[in-house]
Motif scaffolding. Sequence first.
Motif, PDB file in Angstrom:
ATOM      1  N   PRO A   1     -40.726  25.282  12.978  1.00 24.25           N
ATOM      2  CA  PRO A   1     -39.549  24.502  12.608  1.00 24.25           C
ATOM      3  C   PRO A   1     -39.682  23.060  13.076  1.00 24.25           C
ATOM      4  CG  PRO A   1     -39.050  25.881  14.492  1.00 24.25           C
ATOM      5  CD  PRO A   1     -40.428  26.246  14.049  1.00 24.25           C
ATOM      6  N   LYS A   2     -39.051  22.187  12.371  1.00 26.51           N
ATOM      7  CA  LYS A   2     -39.041  20.778  12.760  1.00 26.51           C
ATOM      8  C   LYS A   2     -37.606  20.286  12.846  1.00 26.51           C
ATOM      9  CE  LYS A   2     -43.259  18.925  10.622  1.00 26.51           C
ATOM     10  NZ  LYS A   2     -44.220  18.752  11.680  1.00 26.51           N
ATOM     11  N   PHE A   3     -37.355  19.567  13.935  1.00 23.32           N
ATOM     12  CA  PHE A   3     -36.062  18.923  14.124  1.00 23.32           C
ATOM     13  C   PHE A   3     -36.307  17.431  14.260  1.00 23.32           C
ATOM     14  CE2 PHE A   3     -35.712  23.217  15.556  1.00 23.32           C
ATOM     15  CZ  PHE A   3     -34.434  23.637  15.223  1.00 23.32           C
ATOM     16  N   THR A   4     -35.343  16.630  13.835  1.00 22.20           N
ATOM     17  CA  THR A   4     -35.526  15.188  13.964  1.00 22.20           C
ATOM     18  C   THR A   4     -34.218  14.510  14.347  1.00 22.20           C
ATOM     19  OG1 THR A   4     -36.413  13.202  12.891  1.00 22.20           O
ATOM     20  CG2 THR A   4     -35.108  14.682  11.516  1.00 22.20           C
ATOM     21  N   ILE A   5     -34.380  13.361  14.999  1.00 21.24           N
ATOM     22  CA  ILE A   5     -33.231  12.579  15.442  1.00 21.24           C
ATOM     23  C   ILE A   5     -33.695  11.119  15.562  1.00 21.24           C
ATOM     24  CG2 ILE A   5     -33.723  12.863  17.912  1.00 21.24           C
ATOM     25  CD1 ILE A   5     -30.688  13.242  18.379  1.00 21.24           C
ATOM     26  N   VAL A   6     -32.763  10.191  15.385  1.00 24.58           N
ATOM     27  CA  VAL A   6     -33.093   8.775  15.558  1.00 24.58           C
ATOM     28  C   VAL A   6     -32.528   8.291  16.890  1.00 24.58           C
ATOM     29  CG1 VAL A   6     -32.690   6.428  14.703  1.00 24.58           C
ATOM     30  CG2 VAL A   6     -33.105   8.289  13.091  1.00 24.58           C
ATOM     31  N   ASP A   7     -33.355   7.597  17.652  1.00 26.02           N
ATOM     32  CA  ASP A   7     -32.866   6.946  18.864  1.00 26.02           C
ATOM     33  C   ASP A   7     -32.265   5.602  18.461  1.00 26.02           C
ATOM     34  OD1 ASP A   7     -32.319   5.778  21.255  1.00 26.02           O
ATOM     35  OD2 ASP A   7     -34.222   6.347  22.206  1.00 26.02           O
ATOM     36  N   GLN A   8     -30.949   5.550  18.391  1.00 19.82           N
ATOM     37  CA  GLN A   8     -30.288   4.325  17.924  1.00 19.82           C
ATOM     38  C   GLN A   8     -30.325   3.216  18.968  1.00 19.82           C
ATOM     39  OE1 GLN A   8     -26.386   5.374  16.264  1.00 19.82           O
ATOM     40  NE2 GLN A   8     -27.389   5.470  14.256  1.00 19.82           N
ATOM     41  N   ASP A   9     -30.718   3.546  20.186  1.00 20.48           N
ATOM     42  CA  ASP A   9     -30.867   2.509  21.218  1.00 20.48           C
ATOM     43  C   ASP A   9     -32.094   1.640  20.960  1.00 20.48           C
ATOM     44  OD1 ASP A   9     -28.618   3.331  22.553  1.00 20.48           O
ATOM     45  OD2 ASP A   9     -29.715   4.579  23.982  1.00 20.48           O
ATOM     46  N   THR A  10     -33.060   2.189  20.230  1.00 18.82           N
ATOM     47  CA  THR A  10     -34.275   1.414  19.968  1.00 18.82           C
ATOM     48  C   THR A  10     -34.446   1.045  18.496  1.00 18.82           C
ATOM     49  OG1 THR A  10     -35.595   3.428  19.793  1.00 18.82           O
ATOM     50  CG2 THR A  10     -35.498   2.374  21.959  1.00 18.82           C
ATOM     51  N   CYS A  11     -33.712   1.702  17.604  1.00 18.10           N
ATOM     52  CA  CYS A  11     -33.773   1.367  16.172  1.00 18.10           C
ATOM     53  C   CYS A  11     -33.340  -0.083  15.982  1.00 18.10           C
ATOM     54  CB  CYS A  11     -32.840   2.294  15.388  1.00 18.10           C
ATOM     55  SG  CYS A  11     -32.628   1.846  13.651  1.00 18.10           S
ATOM     56  N   ILE A  12     -34.120  -0.813  15.182  1.00 11.34           N
ATOM     57  CA  ILE A  12     -33.791  -2.222  14.925  1.00 11.34           C
ATOM     58  C   ILE A  12     -33.277  -2.435  13.504  1.00 11.34           C
ATOM     59  CG2 ILE A  12     -35.381  -3.147  16.657  1.00 11.34           C
ATOM     60  CD1 ILE A  12     -37.380  -3.662  14.300  1.00 11.34           C
ATOM     61  N   ALA A  13     -32.860  -1.330  12.884  1.00  9.97           N
ATOM     62  CA  ALA A  13     -32.281  -1.400  11.540  1.00  9.97           C
ATOM     63  C   ALA A  13     -33.243  -2.032  10.539  1.00  9.97           C
ATOM     64  CB  ALA A  13     -30.943  -2.152  11.561  1.00  9.97           C
ATOM     65  N   CYS A  14     -34.513  -1.670  10.671  1.00  6.41           N
ATOM     66  CA  CYS A  14     -35.511  -2.274   9.788  1.00  6.41           C
ATOM     67  C   CYS A  14     -35.400  -1.755   8.365  1.00  6.41           C
ATOM     68  CB  CYS A  14     -36.917  -2.057  10.325  1.00  6.41           C
ATOM     69  SG  CYS A  14     -37.606  -0.451   9.927  1.00  6.41           S
ATOM     70  N   GLY A  15     -34.879  -0.555   8.218  1.00  8.77           N
ATOM     71  CA  GLY A  15     -34.626  -0.034   6.882  1.00  8.77           C
ATOM     72  C   GLY A  15     -35.758   0.728   6.231  1.00  8.77           C
ATOM     73  N   ALA A  16     -36.830   0.957   6.966  1.00  6.90           N
ATOM     74  CA  ALA A  16     -37.987   1.637   6.360  1.00  6.90           C
ATOM     75  C   ALA A  16     -37.750   3.131   6.142  1.00  6.90           C
ATOM     76  CB  ALA A  16     -39.226   1.435   7.233  1.00  6.90           C
ATOM     77  N   CYS A  17     -37.142   3.774   7.097  1.00  6.68           N
ATOM     78  CA  CYS A  17     -37.053   5.241   7.018  1.00  6.68           C
ATOM     79  C   CYS A  17     -36.201   5.736   5.856  1.00  6.68           C
ATOM     80  CB  CYS A  17     -36.560   5.821   8.337  1.00  6.68           C
ATOM     81  SG  CYS A  17     -35.021   5.115   8.941  1.00  6.68           S
ATOM     82  N   GLY A  18     -35.126   5.027   5.573  1.00  6.96           N
ATOM     83  CA  GLY A  18     -34.281   5.441   4.462  1.00  6.96           C
ATOM     84  C   GLY A  18     -34.942   5.251   3.114  1.00  6.96           C
ATOM     85  N   GLU A  19     -35.871   4.292   3.054  1.00  8.37           N
ATOM     86  CA  GLU A  19     -36.655   4.099   1.836  1.00  8.37           C
ATOM     87  C   GLU A  19     -37.652   5.243   1.669  1.00  8.37           C
ATOM     88  OE1 GLU A  19     -37.000   1.691  -0.631  1.00  8.37           O
ATOM     89  OE2 GLU A  19     -35.056   0.969   0.066  1.00  8.37           O
ATOM     90  N   THR A  20     -38.283   5.594   2.776  1.00  4.55           N
ATOM     91  CA  THR A  20     -39.338   6.612   2.757  1.00  4.55           C
ATOM     92  C   THR A  20     -38.783   8.026   2.615  1.00  4.55           C
ATOM     93  OG1 THR A  20     -40.617   5.193   4.219  1.00  4.55           O
ATOM     94  CG2 THR A  20     -41.334   7.477   4.037  1.00  4.55           C
TER      95      THR A  20
END
Length: 81
Positions: A1-20
């Motif tokens: 199984p795979k789980f995922t989460i974003v660390d919003q303390d370090t995310c710089i809102a670059c916008g790449a992940c939502g595109e990918t």
Amino acid sequence: PKFTIVDQDTCIACGACGETAPDIFEYDDEGLSFVHLDNNAGVKEVPEDLHEDLEDALDGCPTESIKIAEESFDGNPTKFE
Ligand code: F3S
């Protein structure tokens, strides 16, 4: 199984992940990414058919804010660090 989460303390809102991986990541009002599968709690298994997108998003994040683990994060992005 795979789980995922974003660390919003370090995310710089670059916008790449939502595109990918638009079926996994969305952005909040400030442009910070979150996992919309479980409102960024990291508690819900990522469906198999999204694993490739997830790996691509991981590779593409410039700040290593996307976390992946085989167990639930229980809402804590740094649980395994
Ligand atoms: Fe943030 Fe990384 Fe996505 S910086 S917007 S989590 S690609």
